[in-house]
Design an enzyme around this catalytic site. Structure first.
Site, mmCIF file in Angstrom:
data_model
loop_
_atom_site.group_PDB
_atom_site.id
_atom_site.type_symbol
_atom_site.label_atom_id
_atom_site.label_comp_id
_atom_site.label_asym_id
_atom_site.label_seq_id
_atom_site.Cartn_x
_atom_site.Cartn_y
_atom_site.Cartn_z
ATOM 1 N N CYS A 1 0.748 -1.211 0.019
ATOM 2 C CA CYS A 1 -0.038 -0.031 -0.078
ATOM 3 C C CYS A 1 0.812 1.157 0.033
ATOM 4 O O CYS A 1 0.305 2.305 -0.281
ATOM 5 C CB CYS A 1 -0.984 0.099 1.240
ATOM 6 S SG CYS A 1 -0.188 -0.209 2.665
ATOM 7 N N ASN A 2 2.068 1.229 0.476
ATOM 8 C CA ASN A 2 2.906 2.474 0.528
ATOM 9 C C ASN A 2 4.130 2.498 -0.368
ATOM 10 O O ASN A 2 4.704 3.287 -0.469
ATOM 11 C CB ASN A 2 3.619 2.449 1.897
ATOM 12 C CG ASN A 2 2.642 3.193 2.879
ATOM 13 O OD1 ASN A 2 1.823 4.000 2.710
ATOM 14 N ND2 ASN A 2 2.615 2.743 4.423
ATOM 15 N N THR B 1 6.423 -4.548 11.323
ATOM 16 C CA THR B 1 6.719 -5.956 10.796
ATOM 17 C C THR B 1 6.208 -6.394 9.844
ATOM 18 O O THR B 1 6.846 -7.304 8.940
ATOM 19 C CB THR B 1 6.744 -6.869 11.896
ATOM 20 O OG1 THR B 1 5.356 -6.972 12.476
ATOM 21 C CG2 THR B 1 7.680 -6.294 13.384
ATOM 22 N N ALA C 1 -11.516 -8.512 4.073
ATOM 23 C CA ALA C 1 -11.192 -9.578 5.090
ATOM 24 C C ALA C 1 -9.744 -10.224 5.088
ATOM 25 O O ALA C 1 -9.357 -11.241 5.463
ATOM 26 C CB ALA C 1 -12.107 -10.810 5.176
ATOM 27 N N GLY D 1 -7.422 -5.776 6.997
ATOM 28 C CA GLY D 1 -8.847 -5.646 7.528
ATOM 29 C C GLY D 1 -8.952 -6.390 8.868
ATOM 30 O O GLY D 1 -9.453 -5.826 9.854
#
Length: 444
Positions: free
Chosen positions: A50-51, A115, A190, A194
């Site tokens: 995501c980053n 982590t 999920a 999440g």
């Protein structure tokens, strides 16, 4: 050979651009196979979270490698190189090695010390091995990196005060609402993100939680762990009517919640505000929703301020890890420098074994009545003599390989032992292009 990293990350690009360069999990192996066929690329591992989206590569030429990796990114995501280039950071050689260590240890994360990135790096490396995209260099480097990252987290306290992005999303909700006990919370997705969010919500007192996922069974399993409820994604619009807080991380390639959908929902919410935190990349929620009066939308970049908590404490631990990294880089570079001497050592061993073999044949002609046991004993002891004689020269050759001006000294070494340089160069080419699949890596 050169080590290269081409990176787009949360420091260099906003989420609206990062989501354009995000590889879906299902396409990662195909992407690495495609990249492996690009000019100049000898080995590669692609990491997409995501980053960050980062390409780690071994290339035969830096300039050519840089160009074709940038071209691969642009072509894969149907963009122009000129659109992509301003957001890229490129690391080369020592800088590339240091960057990989720092990323894997969590020192380059938005949440310093987290982590989750260690598991993501390990998974990407294993996928690259599966499609034979790694070779001698990356098989050694990534195993060394993963081992150090695990040791860094066990020998320091950097992870104890670090919060995940999912945790930061929950903390943002607490800042807005205070107590979460009476809040209706909706979790979309999920997956790992999440579940981390749900775990943190439960720990913060939230009990009115609904989990939604494309696969209902996954949502049910996750919700059951934390006394929540599961619903199919087809009931999303109804769930939005009840929610006070929404945390979304589905991994979908398109918006799960559109402005059109939210406009309809707002009309039925009677002015009740909805706080939405989108931690997915690509984003799940249409950013245009933030224009609506009753919807307050935060994306992953908005969490930066929340994750600053305990940062100073974690940075002290990061200094310890950086020292460990520098020690490991020295070890890796020493190994890398001796890689070039492997063909020379191999040629020396082969020559010595050829002499031993000729000697054994001559001995058997002169003493034809030797028993099988006698032959084995003589062969074993003559090979032992060879190993003892070669031990010191091989150690010296490895030491020379790590020194400046090693090429001239190793050429003299080859001349002393009358080794054919053409044979040595042929072996070197084999080592350079060798693909060694070694799937065992340190467990997390």
């Amino acid at each position: 050979m050169h080590i290269l990293v081409v990176s787009v990350n949360y420091r260099t690009a906003p989420v609206e651009f990062r989501e354009k360069l995000t590889f879906q999990a299902a396409e990662l192996e195909r992407a690495m196979t495609t990249l492996q066929n690009q000019k100049s690329v000898l080995e590669n591992v692609i990491v997409s979270t995501c980053n960050r989206t980062e390409i780690y590569a071994v290339v035969d030429q830096l300039h050519t490698g840089r160009y074709y990796i940038k071209k691969f990114l642009a072509d894969w995501f149907q963009l122009e190189i000129e659109e992509v280039a301003p957001y890229l950071t490129i690391f080369e050689q020592d800088g590339a090695i240091d960057h990989l260590f720092r990323v894997t240890c969590g020192l380059d994360s938005m949440v310093v010390g987290e982590t989750q990135i260690l598991g993501q790096i390990k998974d990407s490396f294993l996928e690259a091995q599966q499609v034979k995209a790694t070779g001698t260099i990356f098989n050694e480097l990534f195993k060394q990196v993963i081992t150090l990252a695990k040791r860094a987290h066990s020998e320091t306290t950097i992870g104890e005060s670090a919060m995940s992005v999912s945790y930061a999303a929950v903390e943002l909700g607490k800042k807005i609402f205070g107590e979460l006990t009476d809040c209706h919370v909706l979790i979309l997705g999920a997956g790992k993100m999440g579940e981390l969010a749900l775990q943190n919500l439960y720990g913060s007192g939230a009990r009115k939680v609904t989990v939604m996922n494309r696969t209902l069974s996954k949502a049910e399993i996750m919700a059951e762990k934390y006394m929540g409820h599961a619903k199919p994604l087809s009931e999303l619009q109804c769930a939005l009517l009840e929610a006070d807080i929404l945390i979304s991380s589905t991994g979908a390639s398109d918006y799960v919640i559109t402005k059109e959908m939210m406009t309809k929902v707002e009309k039925m919410r009677s002015g009740r505000p909805l706080f939405m935190v989108d931690i997915a990349v690509p984003r799940d929620i249409d950013p245009a929703i933030d224009e609506l009066e009753g919807s307050f939308l935060y994306d992953i970049d908005d969490l930066q301020g929340v994750v600053e908590a305990n940062r100073a404490e974690r940075l002290k631990e990061a200094e310890k890890i950086q020292f460990m990294i520098e020690e490991e880089i020295v070890l890796f570079k020493t190994w890398l420098s001796t890689l070039g001497v492997v063909p020379l050592i191999s040629a020396l061993r082969d020559k010595a074994l050829a002499i031993q073999s000729e000697t054994m044949e001559s001995l058997e002609r002169k003493i034809p009545n030797l028993s099988d046991r006698e032959r084995k004993v003589i062969s074993k002891h003559t090979k032992s003599i060879i190993n003892q004689l070669l031990k010191d020269p091989i150690l010296v050759a490895k030491e020379i390989a790590a020194e400046e001006g090693a090429d001239e000294k190793l050429a003299l070494f080859a001349k002393i032992f009358d080794l054919e340089m053409e044979d040595v160069e042929s072996r070197a080419e084999e080592v350079e292009h060798k693909r060694v699949w070694t799937p065992s890596v340190p467990s997390l």
